[in-house]
Every structure is written in C-alpha cells, then in structure tokens.
Design a protein around this motif. Structure first.
Motif, PDB file in Angstrom:
ATOM      1  N   GLY A 305      -8.792 -13.018  13.648  1.00 53.66           N
ATOM      2  CA  GLY A 305      -7.772 -13.526  12.734  1.00 53.66           C
ATOM      3  C   GLY A 305      -7.541 -12.581  11.571  1.00 53.66           C
ATOM      4  N   GLY A 306      -8.632 -12.032  11.017  1.00 55.08           N
ATOM      5  CA  GLY A 306      -8.499 -11.056   9.945  1.00 55.08           C
ATOM      6  C   GLY A 306      -7.821  -9.782  10.424  1.00 55.08           C
ATOM      7  N   MET A 307      -8.159  -9.343  11.636  1.00 59.46           N
ATOM      8  CA  MET A 307      -7.565  -8.116  12.181  1.00 59.46           C
ATOM      9  C   MET A 307      -6.063  -8.278  12.438  1.00 59.46           C
ATOM     10  SD  MET A 307     -10.554  -6.823  14.803  1.00 59.46           S
ATOM     11  CE  MET A 307      -9.596  -5.405  15.333  1.00 59.46           C
ATOM     12  N   LEU A 308      -5.645  -9.497  12.761  1.00 57.94           N
ATOM     13  CA  LEU A 308      -4.222  -9.734  13.042  1.00 57.94           C
ATOM     14  C   LEU A 308      -3.371  -9.714  11.765  1.00 57.94           C
ATOM     15  CD1 LEU A 308      -4.413 -12.452  15.861  1.00 57.94           C
ATOM     16  CD2 LEU A 308      -3.690 -10.064  16.076  1.00 57.94           C
ATOM     17  N   LEU A 309      -4.023  -9.619  10.606  1.00 55.37           N
ATOM     18  CA  LEU A 309      -3.290  -9.425   9.351  1.00 55.37           C
ATOM     19  C   LEU A 309      -3.187  -7.937   8.978  1.00 55.37           C
ATOM     20  CD1 LEU A 309      -4.674 -12.378   7.202  1.00 55.37           C
ATOM     21  CD2 LEU A 309      -2.333 -12.106   8.011  1.00 55.37           C
ATOM     22  N   MET A 310      -3.669  -7.064   9.865  1.00 57.82           N
ATOM     23  CA  MET A 310      -3.627  -5.631   9.595  1.00 57.82           C
ATOM     24  C   MET A 310      -2.217  -5.063   9.416  1.00 57.82           C
ATOM     25  SD  MET A 310      -6.496  -4.317   8.969  1.00 57.82           S
ATOM     26  CE  MET A 310      -6.166  -2.567   9.152  1.00 57.82           C
ATOM     27  N   PRO A 311      -1.176  -5.590  10.103  1.00 56.61           N
ATOM     28  CA  PRO A 311       0.174  -5.071   9.819  1.00 56.61           C
ATOM     29  C   PRO A 311       0.542  -5.181   8.338  1.00 56.61           C
ATOM     30  CG  PRO A 311       0.208  -6.368  11.822  1.00 56.61           C
ATOM     31  CD  PRO A 311      -1.162  -6.535  11.231  1.00 56.61           C
ATOM     32  N   LEU A 312       0.105  -6.246   7.689  1.00 55.05           N
ATOM     33  CA  LEU A 312       0.327  -6.415   6.253  1.00 55.05           C
ATOM     34  C   LEU A 312      -0.396  -5.319   5.466  1.00 55.05           C
ATOM     35  CD1 LEU A 312       1.719  -8.669   4.439  1.00 55.05           C
ATOM     36  CD2 LEU A 312      -0.584  -9.563   4.110  1.00 55.05           C
ATOM     37  N   VAL A 313      -1.629  -5.009   5.901  1.00 57.31           N
ATOM     38  CA  VAL A 313      -2.437  -3.982   5.229  1.00 57.31           C
ATOM     39  C   VAL A 313      -1.792  -2.610   5.376  1.00 57.31           C
ATOM     40  CG1 VAL A 313      -4.686  -2.847   5.172  1.00 57.31           C
ATOM     41  CG2 VAL A 313      -4.549  -5.289   5.655  1.00 57.31           C
ATOM     42  N   VAL A 314      -1.470  -2.232   6.619  1.00 63.86           N
ATOM     43  CA  VAL A 314      -0.920  -0.901   6.886  1.00 63.86           C
ATOM     44  C   VAL A 314       0.412  -0.709   6.167  1.00 63.86           C
ATOM     45  CG1 VAL A 314      -0.059   0.647   8.684  1.00 63.86           C
ATOM     46  CG2 VAL A 314      -2.115  -0.720   9.094  1.00 63.86           C
ATOM     47  N   ALA A 315       1.273  -1.726   6.235  1.00 66.35           N
ATOM     48  CA  ALA A 315       2.574  -1.624   5.562  1.00 66.35           C
ATOM     49  C   ALA A 315       2.402  -1.524   4.051  1.00 66.35           C
ATOM     50  CB  ALA A 315       3.441  -2.833   5.917  1.00 66.35           C
ATOM     51  N   SER A 316       1.393  -2.209   3.499  1.00 66.10           N
ATOM     52  CA  SER A 316       1.122  -2.114   2.063  1.00 66.10           C
ATOM     53  C   SER A 316       0.704  -0.702   1.677  1.00 66.10           C
ATOM     54  CB  SER A 316       0.020  -3.101   1.660  1.00 66.10           C
ATOM     55  OG  SER A 316       0.425  -4.428   1.865  1.00 66.10           O
ATOM     56  N   ILE A 317      -0.137  -0.094   2.498  1.00 63.21           N
ATOM     57  CA  ILE A 317      -0.576   1.286   2.245  1.00 63.21           C
ATOM     58  C   ILE A 317       0.617   2.229   2.275  1.00 63.21           C
ATOM     59  CG2 ILE A 317      -1.988   3.197   3.095  1.00 63.21           C
ATOM     60  CD1 ILE A 317      -3.865   1.088   4.301  1.00 63.21           C
ATOM     61  N   VAL A 318       1.453   2.091   3.305  1.00 66.11           N
ATOM     62  CA  VAL A 318       2.638   2.947   3.429  1.00 66.11           C
ATOM     63  C   VAL A 318       3.552   2.779   2.221  1.00 66.11           C
ATOM     64  CG1 VAL A 318       4.732   3.384   4.775  1.00 66.11           C
ATOM     65  CG2 VAL A 318       2.548   3.020   5.944  1.00 66.11           C
ATOM     66  N   GLY A 319       3.775   1.526   1.827  1.00 67.96           N
ATOM     67  CA  GLY A 319       4.634   1.268   0.673  1.00 67.96           C
ATOM     68  C   GLY A 319       4.085   1.888  -0.602  1.00 67.96           C
ATOM     69  N   SER A 320       2.759   1.763  -0.811  1.00 62.56           N
ATOM     70  CA  SER A 320       2.137   2.336  -2.005  1.00 62.56           C
ATOM     71  C   SER A 320       2.259   3.856  -2.011  1.00 62.56           C
ATOM     72  CB  SER A 320       0.660   1.933  -2.074  1.00 62.56           C
ATOM     73  OG  SER A 320       0.519   0.536  -2.211  1.00 62.56           O
ATOM     74  N   ARG A 321       2.037   4.470  -0.855  1.00 60.76           N
ATOM     75  CA  ARG A 321       2.118   5.923  -0.759  1.00 60.76           C
ATOM     76  C   ARG A 321       3.535   6.437  -0.978  1.00 60.76           C
ATOM     77  NH1 ARG A 321      -2.104   8.838  -1.444  1.00 60.76           N
ATOM     78  NH2 ARG A 321      -1.271  10.469  -0.101  1.00 60.76           N
ATOM     79  N   MET A 322       4.528   5.621  -0.632  1.00 59.93           N
ATOM     80  CA  MET A 322       5.923   6.025  -0.781  1.00 59.93           C
ATOM     81  C   MET A 322       6.498   5.677  -2.149  1.00 59.93           C
ATOM     82  SD  MET A 322       7.576   5.047   2.933  1.00 59.93           S
ATOM     83  CE  MET A 322       9.187   5.675   2.450  1.00 59.93           C
ATOM     84  N   ASN A 323       5.700   5.038  -2.996  1.00 56.51           N
ATOM     85  CA  ASN A 323       6.210   4.537  -4.267  1.00 56.51           C
ATOM     86  C   ASN A 323       6.874   5.624  -5.114  1.00 56.51           C
ATOM     87  OD1 ASN A 323       6.269   2.557  -6.630  1.00 56.51           O
ATOM     88  ND2 ASN A 323       4.987   4.193  -7.429  1.00 56.51           N
ATOM     89  N   ASP A 324       6.160   6.737  -5.325  1.00 56.17           N
ATOM     90  CA  ASP A 324       6.710   7.801  -6.177  1.00 56.17           C
ATOM     91  C   ASP A 324       8.025   8.327  -5.636  1.00 56.17           C
ATOM     92  OD1 ASP A 324       4.627   7.578  -7.930  1.00 56.17           O
ATOM     93  OD2 ASP A 324       3.473   9.250  -7.111  1.00 56.17           O
ATOM     94  N   TRP A 325       8.085   8.527  -4.333  1.00 54.09           N
ATOM     95  CA  TRP A 325       9.303   9.050  -3.696  1.00 54.09           C
ATOM     96  C   TRP A 325      10.470   8.091  -3.886  1.00 54.09           C
ATOM     97  CZ3 TRP A 325      12.429   7.525   0.456  1.00 54.09           C
ATOM     98  CH2 TRP A 325      13.319   8.497   0.952  1.00 54.09           C
ATOM     99  N   ILE A 326      10.204   6.788  -3.712  1.00 58.00           N
ATOM    100  CA  ILE A 326      11.281   5.797  -3.843  1.00 58.00           C
ATOM    101  C   ILE A 326      11.704   5.649  -5.300  1.00 58.00           C
ATOM    102  CG2 ILE A 326      11.881   3.359  -3.511  1.00 58.00           C
ATOM    103  CD1 ILE A 326       9.992   3.331  -1.110  1.00 58.00           C
ATOM    104  N   VAL A 327      10.738   5.619  -6.219  1.00 58.87           N
ATOM    105  CA  VAL A 327      11.071   5.491  -7.646  1.00 58.87           C
ATOM    106  C   VAL A 327      11.901   6.679  -8.119  1.00 58.87           C
ATOM    107  CG1 VAL A 327      10.099   5.463  -9.981  1.00 58.87           C
ATOM    108  CG2 VAL A 327       9.111   4.003  -8.211  1.00 58.87           C
TER     109      VAL A 327
END
Length: 505
Positions: A305-327
């Motif tokens: 059940g915890g592993m099935l929430l990994m898409p939320l985790v991975v997308a959060s990481i991607v979003g954080s890494r892209m923050n500077d570029w988007i801002v």
C-alpha cells in the motif's frame, strides 16, 4: 577566500541538518496514516476515532505553532527547535506503551506540539542564515525535504508496520529523533532570539482563544460525517469560527500580539498563505483516504500500500527539481497558480478513476491523478515559501514562518476533516443502499476496514458479498470526496490569483 569557503561549508552543514530534521518530521507525519487500518483492527477504531488520531496531531500543531514563533524570536530559534525535537522522543515512548485510543491520542498530540515547534523554527533559521539567492536555494532544499517526506512517509510506515506492527513506528521515531538532536546540536549555529532585547510575556488569552477555536472547529468537522446540519457538527464549527475570529480581533489590538498579522498587508505573503493551506489540504486528504483503499479495498498489505503511493513521491521529486526552471519562466505567482491547478486536476482524476469498471483502468487513472497532484505539491511548496519568506524582515522570521505554518496546518485540519467526513458520510449511505439491495445487514460497522473485519466472521459467500459491497461503497464515496476537494482548490486558486494580481513576480 578561506574565510568565505569556511562560511559556505558551515552554511551547507546547517542546511543539510535542518533539511534532515524536516525530512524526518514529515516522514513521521504521514508514516502513521498507512498504519491506520492496522490500528483499526488492533484497537477497534472507527472512522471518527481514526480522524481524531490524525487530527489530534494537526490540531495541536496549529495551536502551538504561533506560540513557537513568539518564543523562538525571544529565546532563540535553535534552542526552541531542540526542545521541540525532544517532545518527539517523549511522545514515542508513550506511543510504544499505548494500549487504547486515548493514550495514542496523547502521544500523537505531543508529537503535534513538537512539530509545531520544529518546522517554523527550521524555516526561521533558514531565513536568518540565508538571504537573497542563497535563501531561494535553501528554501528549495527545505521544500524538497518536506515534499519527499510527506508522500515517502507511507512507504516507510508500510515497511515498518509490515515488519513490526504499528508500534514499530514509535520505536523508529524515538531512535531517529535522538540522532537528529545530536546532529543539529553539533552543526547548526545559535542565532536569533534574545532574552534581553525582547521580553517573554506570553499572551495567554490569545493562546486560549486560538486553541479552543481550532479544537471546536475540528470537532465539528469530524462530527459532520453524521450530517453537516446535525447540531453536533454545526454548533462546534460555528462556536469555533467565532473564537478564531475573536482571537484575530483581540490579537490585532493587543500590545503583545501572538500573531504578526501586519505581514498579511504584503500581497505576496497574503497570497501564499491560502495557497500553502491548499497544499496541506491536498496532501493530508489524499494520504488519509488512500491507505484504506489500497490496503483494504484492493487487499494489499501495508508495505505494498505504501509502495503504491510512489507515483506521488516521484512526481513530487520531479516537481521540486523543476521548480527553479519553472519559476524563471512563470515567476513565483505563475508557478503557485500552476501548482494549485495541478492539485485540482489530480484530485478530480483520482475521483473519476473510481468510475471505471475495470481494475486496470481504475488503478492506472488513479496513478495519473497521483502524478498530477504530486507534481503540484513538488513545484508549489518551494515557490510559495520563497515568495513569502523573501518578504519577511529578519527580525520577524519566526513570526512570519509561524504564521505561514498556521495556515498550512489549518489546511491539514480541514483536509482530514472534510475528506474524512465526506468519505464517511457517503460511505455509510452507499453501504446502506448497496447492502439492502444485496439482502445484507445495512448497518456499517463504522469504516471499510471494520466492515471487512466483520465479513471475515461470516460464511464464505456472505463474507465475499459484504466485502464487495463495502469496496463499491468506498470507491463511490471517493468520487464524491475528491470531486469536492477539487472544487475547494479551484476556488482557492481564484482567490490567490485575485489577491496577488498586484504582487511582483
């Protein structure tokens, strides 16, 4: 040259330590959610009790956070932060020994108080140690740590619960927080707060009004699962709202205010407050509702059940890494609005996923919804925090951070309250209708987990039919919960756009 290099190394060590504290804190915040089905079976906790287990943490967090900023600006942010970390160690020992829901509530409440101290003090220390472009980098790292911790918590919690049971989470917390205290004491410099320059006269009337207001409002939200118009729902919410409004008016006129409301005069700061509130509203709502769906309805264990929430985790990481570029392209305002739009779209997609008849289509669409919401969480938090804290004077860093954290925690409270009450109310009604049509007892045991537990004691055919009924009712209720959440986020998006239309990018 050597002095400057030494300063940078010292700041980097401080940043790593503070981010580690944030990561561990946020892992703790949500790791517990994935253990709720296990706790429901172990202690016989219904949906309302599960809501209180989660809400007690968020409620005390919100009640303490302003007081923490007030004290930190006077006695020292680092000293106050270490005291908050110590609360987690004490709470972990109590949680390990908990044999019933009330003791568990005490433990989670103490943890909420600790979080209410640690998180604003960490943000305040960053605001003091870093300025200008360095602040943006530090806040992005802090936000990445927090963004990782929230969705990563269920994976950690699932692994620990699967191996050791729900009590194992408390043992893990005790050891980890002791280590965090030791590391921070060795690496983060003392700064900010002075007993001489700013006397400590706690405005207890403001503290009492705020705490009572949040408690009653939260109690009304939990009771709303029995009907919004029920006296046990609207009366506490109304009284709570009056007390919160009274607190704001009293604090504004006070000579020794608990809350620095003057910061809200800045349109950038004022726009970030409700935007950050929606981030927590979304995070805690998703992570409160999803474990029962993944572990009970889909019949996976806590680890899967915890592993099935990994898409939320991975997308959060991607979003954080892209923050500077988007801002750099959209500005802080545009990035914040984009994040809210992604959250609304993700919520709606998860709700729509429950309509699909096939398991593959349902779970694939749920994953897409998690990705959209996770990206919004990841890209939004650093942009919003940097946008807001960059407008706060150094001497008011603790107050500014605490005020933003109050909004975030109020988002957590209404997230669990609204999601939990809508989900529980719709589930009970849908279960009754579907059970009557199937010739079963229409009375739900109080939650999908308890209904599955009850089905285990029935004959095979009857038990299977009851599990199918409970699963269909829970999925149907999820559609209503996530659709309502999407509408709330869209309204907030429009409010943020209106408030910030005159703000700088």
């Amino acid at each position: 040259m050597h002095v400057e290099e030494g300063r940078k190394r010292s700041l980097n060590r401080s940043l790593i330590c503070l981010c580690a504290a944030e990561l561990v804190m946020m892992v703790n915040t949500t790791a517990f959610n994935v253990a709720l089905p296990n706790i429901a079976e172990s202690l016989g906790a219904g949906m309302a009790e599960q809501q209180w287990i989660v809400s007690s943490y968020n409620l005390v967090f919100a009640a303490v956070v302003l007081l923490a900023g007030f004290i930190g600006d006077r006695l020292g942010h680092l000293r106050t932060m270490i005291a908050g970390l110590g609360m987690f160690v004490v709470a972990s020992a109590i949680g390990l020994m908990a044999g019933n829901v009330p003791v568990l509530l005490v433990s989670r409440s103490i943890m909420g108080a600790g979080a209410g101290v640690v998180i604003p003090m960490g943000q305040a220390l960053l605001g003091i140690l870093f300025r200008g472009p360095e602040l943006s980098r530090a806040m992005t790292a802090w936000a990445i740590a927090g963004t990782l911790g929230v969705p990563f918590g269920p994976l950690v919690g699932g692994a620990i619960t699967a191996a050791l049971g729900w009590r194992g989470i408390f043992g893990f917390d005790g050891v980890v927080f002791l280590a965090v205290i030791a590391v921070i004491r060795m690496n983060v410099p003392r700064t900010g707060g002075s007993r001489k320059s700013r006397p400590l006269h706690v405005p207890w009337a403001s503290v009492a009004m705020m705490t009572s207001g949040f408690t009653l409002f939260s109690a009304g939200l939990v009771n709303a699962q029995h009907g919004v118009l029920a006296a046990s729902a609207w009366i506490p919410m109304a009284v709570g709202a009056v007390l919160i409004a009274g607190f704001v008016l009293h604090d504004r006129a006070a000579r020794n205010p608990l809350m620095e409301l003057g910061l809200m005069a800045d349109p950038s700061f004022a726009a970030c407050a409700p935007a950050l509130m929606m981030l927590n509203f979304s995070m805690y709502g998703i992570i409160f509702i999803m474990p029962a769906y993944l572990e009970t309805v889909l019949r996976h264990g806590a680890l899967i059940g915890g592993m099935l929430l990994m898409p939320l985790v991975v997308a959060s990481i991607v979003g954080s890494r892209m923050n500077d570029w988007i801002v750099s392209r959209l500005g802080s305002r545009g990035t914040s609005l984009l994040a809210l739009g992604c959250l609304a779209a993700g919520m709606l997609t998860i709700g729509v996923a429950m309509w699909w008849p096939g398991d593959v289509a349902e779970q694939s669409t749920t994953m897409i919804g998690q990705v959209a919401a996770g990206f919004g969480l990841g890209v939004g938090q650093p942009a919003m925090l940097t946008w807001a804290m960059g407008r706060v004077p150094i001497e008011r860093s603790g107050a500014g951070s605490s005020l933003l954290t109050v909004f975030r925690q109020f988002g957590s409270i209404i997230g669990v309250g609204i999601f939990g009450s809508i989900q529980s109310g719709l589930y009970t009604a849908d279960f009754r209708d579907l059970a009557q049509a199937a010739g079963l007892n229409p009375q739900s045991a109080g939650s999908v987990t308890l209904d599955f537990q009850q089905a285990a004691g029935l004959a095979d055919a009857t038990g299977d039919l009851m599990r199918q009924t409970a699963s269909r009712a829970y999925e149907s209720a999820m559609t209503g919960s996530f659709a309502a959440a999407s509408a709330v986020i869209l309204v907030t998006l429009m409010v943020v756009a209106l408030i910030s239309r005159r703000a700088s990018r």
